[in-house]
Design a protein around this motif. Sequence first.
Motif, PDB file in Angstrom:
ATOM      1  N   ILE A 139       2.522 -12.663   8.046  1.00  0.00           N
ATOM      2  CA  ILE A 139       2.742 -14.039   8.533  1.00  0.00           C
ATOM      3  C   ILE A 139       4.052 -14.114   9.336  1.00  0.00           C
ATOM      4  O   ILE A 139       4.997 -14.814   8.939  1.00  0.00           O
ATOM      5  CB  ILE A 139       2.712 -15.089   7.371  1.00  0.00           C
ATOM      6  CG1 ILE A 139       1.679 -14.761   6.300  1.00  0.00           C
ATOM      7  CG2 ILE A 139       2.497 -16.496   7.942  1.00  0.00           C
ATOM      8  CD1 ILE A 139       0.227 -14.732   6.743  1.00  0.00           C
ATOM      9  N   PHE A 140       4.098 -13.349  10.407  1.00  0.00           N
ATOM     10  CA  PHE A 140       5.217 -13.346  11.359  1.00  0.00           C
ATOM     11  C   PHE A 140       6.543 -12.879  10.760  1.00  0.00           C
ATOM     12  O   PHE A 140       7.605 -13.149  11.305  1.00  0.00           O
ATOM     13  CB  PHE A 140       5.413 -14.739  12.005  1.00  0.00           C
ATOM     14  CG  PHE A 140       4.173 -15.268  12.660  1.00  0.00           C
ATOM     15  CD1 PHE A 140       3.798 -14.819  13.918  1.00  0.00           C
ATOM     16  CD2 PHE A 140       3.363 -16.193  12.005  1.00  0.00           C
ATOM     17  CE1 PHE A 140       2.644 -15.289  14.521  1.00  0.00           C
ATOM     18  CE2 PHE A 140       2.203 -16.667  12.602  1.00  0.00           C
ATOM     19  CZ  PHE A 140       1.836 -16.209  13.863  1.00  0.00           C
TER      20      PHE A 140
ATOM     21  N   MET B 191      -2.604  -2.448  14.425  1.00  0.00           N
ATOM     22  CA  MET B 191      -3.429  -1.326  13.960  1.00  0.00           C
ATOM     23  C   MET B 191      -4.799  -1.346  14.629  1.00  0.00           C
ATOM     24  O   MET B 191      -5.211  -2.339  15.214  1.00  0.00           O
ATOM     25  CB  MET B 191      -3.528  -1.344  12.430  1.00  0.00           C
ATOM     26  CG  MET B 191      -3.896  -2.665  11.830  1.00  0.00           C
ATOM     27  SD  MET B 191      -5.649  -2.935  11.835  1.00  0.00           S
ATOM     28  CE  MET B 191      -5.854  -4.279  10.719  1.00  0.00           C
TER      29      MET B 191
ATOM     30  N   ARG C 285       0.825  -1.210   0.000  1.00  0.00           N
ATOM     31  CA  ARG C 285       0.000   0.000   0.000  1.00  0.00           C
ATOM     32  C   ARG C 285       0.867   1.271   0.000  1.00  0.00           C
ATOM     33  O   ARG C 285       0.340   2.372   0.163  1.00  0.00           O
ATOM     34  CB  ARG C 285      -0.894   0.028   1.237  1.00  0.00           C
ATOM     35  CG  ARG C 285      -1.881  -1.127   1.274  1.00  0.00           C
ATOM     36  CD  ARG C 285      -2.556  -1.160   2.632  1.00  0.00           C
ATOM     37  NE  ARG C 285      -3.583  -2.189   2.671  1.00  0.00           N
ATOM     38  CZ  ARG C 285      -4.092  -2.672   3.794  1.00  0.00           C
ATOM     39  NH1 ARG C 285      -3.656  -2.231   4.956  1.00  0.00           N
ATOM     40  NH2 ARG C 285      -5.028  -3.593   3.759  1.00  0.00           N
TER      41      ARG C 285
ATOM     42  N   THR D 170       4.112  -2.589  11.404  1.00  0.00           N
ATOM     43  CA  THR D 170       2.724  -2.591  11.880  1.00  0.00           C
ATOM     44  C   THR D 170       2.114  -3.961  11.600  1.00  0.00           C
ATOM     45  O   THR D 170       2.587  -4.693  10.731  1.00  0.00           O
ATOM     46  CB  THR D 170       1.844  -1.505  11.214  1.00  0.00           C
ATOM     47  OG1 THR D 170       1.626  -1.857   9.846  1.00  0.00           O
ATOM     48  CG2 THR D 170       2.464  -0.129  11.323  1.00  0.00           C
TER      49      THR D 170
ATOM     50  N   ASN E 188      -0.998   1.598   6.905  1.00  0.00           N
ATOM     51  CA  ASN E 188      -0.701   1.791   8.331  1.00  0.00           C
ATOM     52  C   ASN E 188       0.795   2.009   8.561  1.00  0.00           C
ATOM     53  O   ASN E 188       1.195   2.863   9.360  1.00  0.00           O
ATOM     54  CB  ASN E 188      -1.157   0.565   9.132  1.00  0.00           C
ATOM     55  CG  ASN E 188      -2.637   0.302   8.971  1.00  0.00           C
ATOM     56  OD1 ASN E 188      -3.430   1.231   8.854  1.00  0.00           O
ATOM     57  ND2 ASN E 188      -3.015  -0.969   8.929  1.00  0.00           N
ATOM     58  N   THR E 189       1.604   1.214   7.847  1.00  0.00           N
ATOM     59  CA  THR E 189       3.060   1.321   8.031  1.00  0.00           C
ATOM     60  C   THR E 189       3.542   2.691   7.558  1.00  0.00           C
ATOM     61  O   THR E 189       4.404   3.309   8.197  1.00  0.00           O
ATOM     62  CB  THR E 189       3.769   0.180   7.267  1.00  0.00           C
ATOM     63  OG1 THR E 189       3.065  -1.043   7.523  1.00  0.00           O
ATOM     64  CG2 THR E 189       5.208   0.025   7.698  1.00  0.00           C
ATOM     65  N   GLY E 190       2.955   3.161   6.464  1.00  0.00           N
ATOM     66  CA  GLY E 190       3.294   4.496   5.951  1.00  0.00           C
ATOM     67  C   GLY E 190       2.952   5.564   6.978  1.00  0.00           C
ATOM     68  O   GLY E 190       3.709   6.519   7.174  1.00  0.00           O
TER      69      GLY E 190
ATOM     70  N   GLY F 265      -1.709  -6.653  12.199  1.00  0.00           N
ATOM     71  CA  GLY F 265      -3.131  -6.743  12.531  1.00  0.00           C
ATOM     72  C   GLY F 265      -3.296  -6.929  14.028  1.00  0.00           C
ATOM     73  O   GLY F 265      -4.175  -6.351  14.643  1.00  0.00           O
ATOM     74  N   GLY F 266      -2.423  -7.756  14.619  1.00  0.00           N
ATOM     75  CA  GLY F 266      -2.542  -8.024  16.055  1.00  0.00           C
ATOM     76  C   GLY F 266      -1.254  -8.486  16.682  1.00  0.00           C
ATOM     77  O   GLY F 266      -1.228  -8.930  17.805  1.00  0.00           O
ATOM     78  N   GLY F 267      -0.181  -8.416  15.934  1.00  0.00           N
ATOM     79  CA  GLY F 267       1.140  -8.781  16.447  1.00  0.00           C
ATOM     80  C   GLY F 267       1.452 -10.252  16.208  1.00  0.00           C
ATOM     81  O   GLY F 267       0.671 -10.940  15.552  1.00  0.00           O
TER      82      GLY F 267
HETATM   83  C1  FMN Z   1      -0.911 -11.194   3.396  1.00  0.00           C
HETATM   84  C2  FMN Z   1      -1.066 -10.597   4.755  1.00  0.00           C
HETATM   85  C3  FMN Z   1      -0.517 -11.239   5.851  1.00  0.00           C
HETATM   86  C4  FMN Z   1      -0.658 -10.702   7.119  1.00  0.00           C
HETATM   87  N1  FMN Z   1      -0.126 -11.379   8.190  1.00  0.00           N
HETATM   88  C5  FMN Z   1      -0.278 -10.878   9.426  1.00  0.00           C
HETATM   89  C6  FMN Z   1       0.246 -11.596  10.553  1.00  0.00           C
HETATM   90  O1  FMN Z   1       0.822 -12.666  10.438  1.00  0.00           O
HETATM   91  N2  FMN Z   1       0.068 -11.055  11.781  1.00  0.00           N
HETATM   92  C7  FMN Z   1      -0.567  -9.850  11.957  1.00  0.00           C
HETATM   93  O2  FMN Z   1      -0.697  -9.419  13.087  1.00  0.00           O
HETATM   94  N3  FMN Z   1      -1.071  -9.151  10.900  1.00  0.00           N
HETATM   95  C8  FMN Z   1      -0.934  -9.642   9.655  1.00  0.00           C
HETATM   96  N4  FMN Z   1      -1.436  -8.936   8.579  1.00  0.00           N
HETATM   97  C9  FMN Z   1      -2.039  -7.595   8.807  1.00  0.00           C
HETATM   98  C10 FMN Z   1      -1.062  -6.473   8.477  1.00  0.00           C
HETATM   99  O3  FMN Z   1       0.206  -6.680   9.067  1.00  0.00           O
HETATM  100  C11 FMN Z   1      -1.579  -5.112   8.975  1.00  0.00           C
HETATM  101  O4  FMN Z   1      -2.861  -4.864   8.484  1.00  0.00           O
HETATM  102  C12 FMN Z   1      -0.634  -4.003   8.610  1.00  0.00           C
HETATM  103  O5  FMN Z   1      -0.886  -2.890   9.414  1.00  0.00           O
HETATM  104  C13 FMN Z   1      -0.759  -3.601   7.147  1.00  0.00           C
HETATM  105  O6  FMN Z   1       0.132  -2.554   6.876  1.00  0.00           O
HETATM  106  P1  FMN Z   1      -0.007  -1.620   5.588  1.00  0.00           P
HETATM  107  O7  FMN Z   1      -1.336  -0.931   5.690  1.00  0.00           O
HETATM  108  O8  FMN Z   1       1.130  -0.678   5.687  1.00  0.00           O
HETATM  109  O9  FMN Z   1       0.118  -2.490   4.380  1.00  0.00           O
HETATM  110  C14 FMN Z   1      -1.339  -9.469   7.295  1.00  0.00           C
HETATM  111  C15 FMN Z   1      -1.889  -8.823   6.189  1.00  0.00           C
HETATM  112  C16 FMN Z   1      -1.770  -9.372   4.926  1.00  0.00           C
HETATM  113  C17 FMN Z   1      -2.385  -8.666   3.738  1.00  0.00           C
END
Ligand code: FMN
Length: 223
Positions: free
Chosen positions: A87-88, A152, A11, A120, A16-18, A122-124
């Motif tokens: 994915i970690f 986030m 993105r 960043t 979110n990272t941005g 989804g939940g660490g």
């Molecule tokens: C393919 C994919 C894999 C992901 N894997 C994880 C994960 O393993 N653990 C987690 O907490 N979040 C995971 N996420 C969520 C992202 O890390 C999270 O939404 C992040 O803030 C996205 O950053 P961005 O908006 O800069 O792309 C994943 C998202 C995607 C699309």
Amino acid sequence: MKILAIIASPRGMQGNTGRLLEEVLAGVEESGAETEILSLKSLKVQPCVGCDVCHKTGICSIKDDYEGIKGKLLASDGFILASPNYIFSVTAQMKALFDRCNGMIHCMALEGKYAALVETSGGGPDEEVLTYMGRFVNSLGAESVGGVGSSMAGVRAFPDENSLYLRARTLGNELCRCIAEQRRFPEQEAFIGDFKARMSGLVDYMKDFWPFEREFWVKKLTR
Ligand SMILES: Cc1cc2nc3c(=O)[nH]c(=O)nc-3n(C[C@H](O)[C@H](O)[C@H](O)COP(=O)(O)O)c2cc1C
């Protein structure tokens, strides 16, 4: 002082990272440093093919944006790596860049530089990905001044934003301060020292096959 930020979210700066990286960069700019952002989303960095040409010649055989990124890293005083947790781990875009840096890792070509890390999720877990990126930084010979990571809470939003953004801006300040002071991190230097012995040993063992890296280490060890 030049700070290069590399963001590996698909993105770009819109995710979110941005958003979190913006705060770190605000801290860097507050400290008076010049910043440049490279978004891997709009660059082409293909996966490494394991051809060993970089070890032999110092130049990657794949013709894409990698050599340009390498040039900018070498010209920087410090750099920031920013990736979402996929994915970690880091995203495939960031991993492709890490793998393409294999020649630079053999030479520990970023020795003397400093880095900061942004993640960043989804939940660490956030720390795992920051630790992984830190290991990459150290294997290039550079030192990490620290990282900021968070799960986030929606689109470009985080829980407890005030304190997170303060930590992010402080990290940006700290990156510039560590460069100015040439600060030492003994724990990282222990790893870097061991890794240096390993890389110089490897290149010496392969000296008949990897002339570029042999030359590089001869010069580095006699400096
Ligand atoms: C393919 C994919 C894999 C992901 N894997 C994880 C994960 O393993 N653990 C987690 O907490 N979040 C995971 N996420 C969520 C992202 O890390 C999270 O939404 C992040 O803030 C996205 O950053 P961005 O908006 O800069 O792309 C994943 C998202 C995607 C699309």
